[in-house]
Enzyme design. Structure first.
Site, PDB file in Angstrom:
ATOM      1  CD1 TRP A 185     -11.666   5.066  -9.505  1.00  0.00           C
ATOM      2  CD2 TRP A 185     -10.347   3.605  -9.820  1.00  0.00           C
ATOM      3  NE1 TRP A 185     -10.435   5.409  -9.389  1.00  0.00           N
ATOM      4  CE2 TRP A 185      -9.352   4.210  -9.331  1.00  0.00           C
ATOM      5  CE3 TRP A 185      -9.885   2.115 -10.154  1.00  0.00           C
ATOM      6  CZ2 TRP A 185      -8.396   3.862  -9.273  1.00  0.00           C
ATOM      7  CZ3 TRP A 185      -7.972   1.403  -9.863  1.00  0.00           C
ATOM      8  CH2 TRP A 185      -7.818   2.442  -9.161  1.00  0.00           C
ATOM      9  CE  LYS A 195       5.553   9.662  -3.360  1.00  0.00           C
ATOM     10  NZ  LYS A 195       5.698   9.587  -4.706  1.00  0.00           N
ATOM     11  NE  ARG A 235      20.452   0.272 -10.800  1.00  0.00           N
ATOM     12  CZ  ARG A 235      20.020   0.263  -9.681  1.00  0.00           C
ATOM     13  NH1 ARG A 235      19.642  -1.117  -9.637  1.00  0.00           N
ATOM     14  NH2 ARG A 235      20.105   0.837  -8.822  1.00  0.00           N
ATOM     15  CD  GLU A 241      -0.224   0.618 -10.279  1.00  0.00           C
ATOM     16  OE1 GLU A 241      -0.810  -0.064  -9.498  1.00  0.00           O
ATOM     17  OE2 GLU A 241       0.455   2.351 -10.087  1.00  0.00           O
ATOM     18  CG  PHE A 275      -6.767   5.362 -12.553  1.00  0.00           C
ATOM     19  CD1 PHE A 275      -6.322   6.701 -12.904  1.00  0.00           C
ATOM     20  CD2 PHE A 275      -6.935   4.936 -11.620  1.00  0.00           C
ATOM     21  CE1 PHE A 275      -4.664   7.339 -11.809  1.00  0.00           C
ATOM     22  CE2 PHE A 275      -4.873   5.344 -10.881  1.00  0.00           C
ATOM     23  CZ  PHE A 275      -5.215   6.283 -11.295  1.00  0.00           C
ATOM     24  CG  ASN A 312      -2.142  -1.224   0.991  1.00  0.00           C
ATOM     25  OD1 ASN A 312      -2.539  -1.281   0.151  1.00  0.00           O
ATOM     26  ND2 ASN A 312      -2.097  -1.292   1.725  1.00  0.00           N
ATOM     27  CE  LYS A 342       1.999   0.069  -5.271  1.00  0.00           C
ATOM     28  NZ  LYS A 342       1.684   1.099  -4.048  1.00  0.00           N
ATOM     29  CB  THR A 343       4.610   3.706 -10.558  1.00  0.00           C
ATOM     30  OG1 THR A 343       3.459   2.275 -10.796  1.00  0.00           O
ATOM     31  CG2 THR A 343       4.867   3.524 -12.270  1.00  0.00           C
ATOM     32  CB  THR A 344       8.963   6.224  -7.603  1.00  0.00           C
ATOM     33  OG1 THR A 344       7.606   6.773  -8.078  1.00  0.00           O
ATOM     34  CG2 THR A 344      10.304   6.737  -7.998  1.00  0.00           C
TER      35      THR A 344
END
Length: 199
Positions: free
Chosen positions: A96, A41, A53, A131, A94, A39, A43-45
């Protein structure tokens, strides 16, 4: 030298010895499956950092964005012109927000076809499925299809899967699982997401 300094020095020597043993024992060369979930912040970063890299070493990379595609993405803006990078975006953004399961499913399947091409290309060193966990959770993709594509990818190809609530079968397959844990998030205190920092 004090006792404390001596204990610290011995601890560091033992740690170095342990790390050296691990390095010596790591003899297998192959691509990896990494899962960045949880949960918190980042993950994508973290995934984009790994893309940077890989590109820095001249490797080919592909990013498939399943739900953030229509949003601004500073990393994508900066790196997309690199000839070694291909980016594929799920057109509906998104899921939703659309409230249209049929069109969301079609958009997901279309971008999954791009992912399958990347996952079958031995020239692509790194693939990010950003995602994708939501696509599995909402039933837009079948876990068996994803699992088979991952299992049959080229041996030297690394894949990063990002998103909350990663499917148990992805976790079981993964070589490395990192769970981002939220301790505090500015958004929960009413602070807006910041361009160039959060996206």
């Amino acid at each position: 030298m004090t006792d404390r300094q001596s204990r610290h020095r011995n601890a560091m020597r033992n740690l170095k010895s342990h790390v050296d043993e691990k390095v010596a024992a790591a003899t297998e060369q192959r691509g990896l499956l990494l899962v960045f979930t949880g949960n918190g912040k980042g993950k994508t970063t973290a995934a984009w950092g790994t893309v940077t890299r890989a590109l820095g070493y001249g490797y080919r990379a592909g990013v498939v964005q399943f739900i953030k595609g229509m949003w601004e993405c500073g990393e994508r803006e900066r790196l997309e012109s690199d000839p070694n990078l291909s980016v594929h975006i799920m057109a509906t953004g998104f899921t939703w927000e659309t409230q249209n399961r049929e069109s969301d499913t079609q958009a997901c399947q279309a971008v999954w076809a791009d992912a399958e091409r990347l996952l079958s290309d031995p020239e692509v060193y790194l693939v990010v499925l950003d995602e994708i966990t939501y696509m599995l959770k909402f039933g837009y993709l079948d876990i068996t299809t994803v699992r088979e594509a991952l299992a049959n990818r080229p041996a030297d190809q690394t894949v990063i899967v990002t998103g909350r609530n990663a499917h148990r079968e992805l976790l079981d397959m993964a070589d490395t699982v990192t769970e981002m844990q939220e301790v505090r998030h500015a958004f929960n205190a009413g602070v807006q997401a910041r361009r160039g920092i959060d996206y």
